[in-house]
Design a protein around this motif. Sequence first.
Motif, short mmCIF file in Angstrom:
data_model
loop_
_atom_site.label_atom_id
_atom_site.label_comp_id
_atom_site.label_asym_id
_atom_site.label_seq_id
_atom_site.Cartn_x
_atom_site.Cartn_y
_atom_site.Cartn_z
N ALA A 162 -7.17 -2.55 25.59
CA ALA A 162 -7.36 -1.21 26.17
C ALA A 162 -8.28 -1.22 27.31
N GLN A 163 -9.49 -2.03 27.03
CA GLN A 163 -10.51 -1.95 27.96
C GLN A 163 -10.15 -2.66 29.28
N ILE A 164 -9.16 -3.85 29.09
CA ILE A 164 -8.92 -4.57 30.32
C ILE A 164 -7.84 -3.61 30.87
N SER A 165 -7.00 -2.95 30.55
CA SER A 165 -6.06 -2.28 31.02
C SER A 165 -6.42 -1.21 31.78
N ARG A 166 -7.66 -0.74 31.65
CA ARG A 166 -8.27 0.42 32.36
C ARG A 166 -8.96 -0.09 33.72
N ILE A 167 -9.17 -1.39 33.46
CA ILE A 167 -10.06 -2.00 34.64
C ILE A 167 -9.00 -2.15 35.82
N ASP A 168 -9.12 -1.63 37.00
CA ASP A 168 -8.34 -1.84 38.45
C ASP A 168 -9.14 -2.40 39.22
N LEU A 169 -8.86 -4.02 39.18
CA LEU A 169 -9.89 -4.90 39.97
C LEU A 169 -9.78 -4.69 41.01
N ALA A 170 -8.48 -4.13 42.03
CA ALA A 170 -8.51 -3.91 43.29
C ALA A 170 -9.32 -3.01 44.03
N ASN A 171 -9.35 -1.69 43.09
CA ASN A 171 -10.47 -0.39 43.37
C ASN A 171 -11.44 -0.14 42.45
N LEU A 172 -11.89 -1.42 41.88
CA LEU A 172 -13.14 -1.24 41.05
C LEU A 172 -14.37 -1.09 42.10
N PRO A 173 -15.37 0.36 41.88
CA PRO A 173 -16.36 0.25 42.58
C PRO A 173 -17.35 -0.62 42.19
N PRO A 174 -18.34 -1.01 43.18
CA PRO A 174 -19.35 -1.91 42.76
C PRO A 174 -20.18 -1.48 41.62
N GLU A 175 -20.40 -0.19 41.77
CA GLU A 175 -21.52 0.25 41.00
C GLU A 175 -20.92 0.13 39.22
N GLU A 176 -19.54 0.09 39.11
CA GLU A 176 -18.92 0.06 37.86
C GLU A 176 -18.81 -1.36 37.26
N ILE A 177 -19.18 -2.48 38.16
CA ILE A 177 -19.07 -3.74 37.58
C ILE A 177 -19.87 -4.11 36.60
N PRO A 178 -21.22 -3.53 36.48
CA PRO A 178 -22.08 -3.99 35.44
C PRO A 178 -21.63 -3.38 34.27
N ARG A 179 -21.17 -2.08 34.24
CA ARG A 179 -20.85 -1.54 33.05
C ARG A 179 -19.38 -2.30 32.45
N VAL A 180 -18.67 -2.70 33.30
CA VAL A 180 -17.35 -3.34 32.87
C VAL A 180 -17.68 -4.54 32.27
N GLN A 181 -18.65 -5.39 32.88
CA GLN A 181 -18.96 -6.58 32.42
C GLN A 181 -19.58 -6.51 30.86
N GLN A 182 -20.27 -5.57 30.81
CA GLN A 182 -20.86 -5.35 29.47
C GLN A 182 -19.73 -5.03 28.42
N VAL A 183 -18.80 -4.22 28.76
CA VAL A 183 -17.57 -4.00 27.69
C VAL A 183 -16.96 -5.28 27.73
N LEU A 184 -16.78 -6.14 28.74
CA LEU A 184 -15.93 -7.14 28.61
C LEU A 184 -16.68 -8.36 27.95
N SER A 185 -17.82 -8.62 27.88
CA SER A 185 -18.75 -9.78 27.14
C SER A 185 -18.93 -8.97 25.97
N GLY A 186 -18.67 -7.81 25.44
CA GLY A 186 -18.60 -7.51 24.05
C GLY A 186 -20.08 -7.11 23.65
N THR A 187 -21.08 -6.57 24.69
CA THR A 187 -22.24 -6.40 24.51
C THR A 187 -22.37 -4.75 24.21
N VAL A 188 -21.12 -3.80 24.52
CA VAL A 188 -21.39 -2.58 24.32
C VAL A 188 -21.05 -2.46 22.85
#
Length: 600
Positions: A162-188
């Motif tokens: 579900a988390q990966i499906s919400r990520i639009d890699l082409a239109n992902l703003p730079p400020e959202e990258i840290p948050r997404v990385q936290q979600v994907l790395s399992g630290t959230v």
Amino acid sequence: MATQPNSTNLAKADDNSAPALSAPPLNRLNRFFSVSAKINCGYALALSIAVIGTTVGLVQGHRAYEQARHQMDVADDEGGMLSSLQGGLLEIQTHQRELALQIAQPQAFQQTNQDLLGHVSGVQELLAELREFAQINNDVKLSAFLQQYGNTVEAYTRYLEAQISRIDLANLPPEEIPRVQQVLSGTVAAPETIEFHQFIHELAEYARTVRQKQAAADEEQSRATVLQAQIILASVGLSIAIAAILAFLTSRTISRPIESLTRVTQKITKESNFDLQAPITTRDEIGLLAVSFNQLVQRVKQLLEEQAAALEREREMQEAKLIQSEKMSSLGRMLAGVAHEINNPVNFIYGNLSHAHNYMEDLLKLLRTYETEISDPPPAIQDQIEDIDLEFLAEDLPKVLDSMKLGADRARQIVLSLKNFSRLDDTEPHPVNLHDCLDSTLLILNNRIKKDLVVTRNYGDLPVIEGFAGLLYQVFMNLLSNAIDALEEKPVEQGGRQITIVTQRLDTDRVMVKIIDNGMGMPPEVQAQVFDMFFTTKPRGVGTGMGLAISHQIIVEKHGGTLECHSTAGVGTEFAIALPIKSYPVESTAPVSAPSVAQV
């Protein structure tokens, strides 16, 4: 036959032997088993315990070992699957971190995402295998653990998807990258993430318990091996102890009767008391040995008594033989002396008869010449011629001289027979003419041969044999004298009396002499004893009963021949002598007497 020993004899043999009835029940039971049965039963019991104990040890040890090995296999399988599961979860976490780092690389992100999904699928398969493994092995703890965290991986996977499906890699703003990385790395700190990390932690703890189970199974295997060895060693030790006890009891059971038997034997040997008996306490081979020993002692006692009696009879026989030998030796020397003394005058007479015959012929010739020349003699001479009957004297005088020559010849033959008969110094066999022996014996017995007794000689063509002439004279003298005695007892009304002497050659090595009479014969019971020493059918004081016994000894032992008697009561008796042409004497310690005229 030896009798069973009584209580008195048993007391004499072994004062320390206890009565059979006072023995313990085990000893009384042992009395009825043979030694081999005791030994076989003892060894069978010891070996049975060893075999059974070894078998039980092997079976129990193998069973415990197999159980421990099964536990080890189960623990190994479970540990392997848990290790694989841990590895799969670690791969998922690793790919999560890679996804977080590859947000700026869409192509690599997609590839890592695919790998992540593949590992998720592998983890789910491992969980399914663990559930099946827990169900097969009835592992309640593993089943509970899987039931508790069975949906954790699936929920966490859906959360990641579900988390990966919400990520639009082409239109992902730079400020959202840290948050997404936290979600994907399992630290959230999402509930799914927390439960997933808790599952990983609990899985590590559970894997540690599985390793403890592996160590326990390994220790159980060692204990099973030790138990197996302990059972085997215990059974072997027990069998050795039982074998030692049975060996001691068996050796004691065997040795005590043998020691008792040895004491009795030593006592019998020392005291020469053959009335002692060995105690019989068992019915096994030792008991049978004691019975046989007692019978042997009784038999030895009987044989010693018989031997003493036989020695006494032998002593009497030897004394009789010596007396007979001395008598016959004296008789032989006397016969030799008489023959020598008679031989001189007989030879003198025989030697002068030819001269007397010549002188008588000369005188008769002179008388015939006188008658021719003087035809008319003086009256005194004529009277003398008539008184002496000159014509009869001239006719009878040659006859008288011939008769004297015949008598001197017969006297010489008798003297020669006496000299041959009295030969006592023969130590080596020498050539013997059997016909001459028979003729000389008949000549000596001529005075006993009456007119109504006919002696028929059917001589065959016999060679000269090797033998002892003096001893053969004795044999023929005994047999012919017995035949004459038997014929003298035959009533006149039963017919003529006849002795037939038959000689023949049996083969290239033997000759046969038969002396047959038509006397009264002998019944079988007498015929069976004719060659026994001192046996006689004559009245007391007539004969010695040694003639035929000595004759049998001379023929069999001195000449290696045979002497047989065939007789039929009321018909007659035949003695058959078979002699080898070459001398083959049989050695004998019994002395052979000199020529004897003693008859049975």
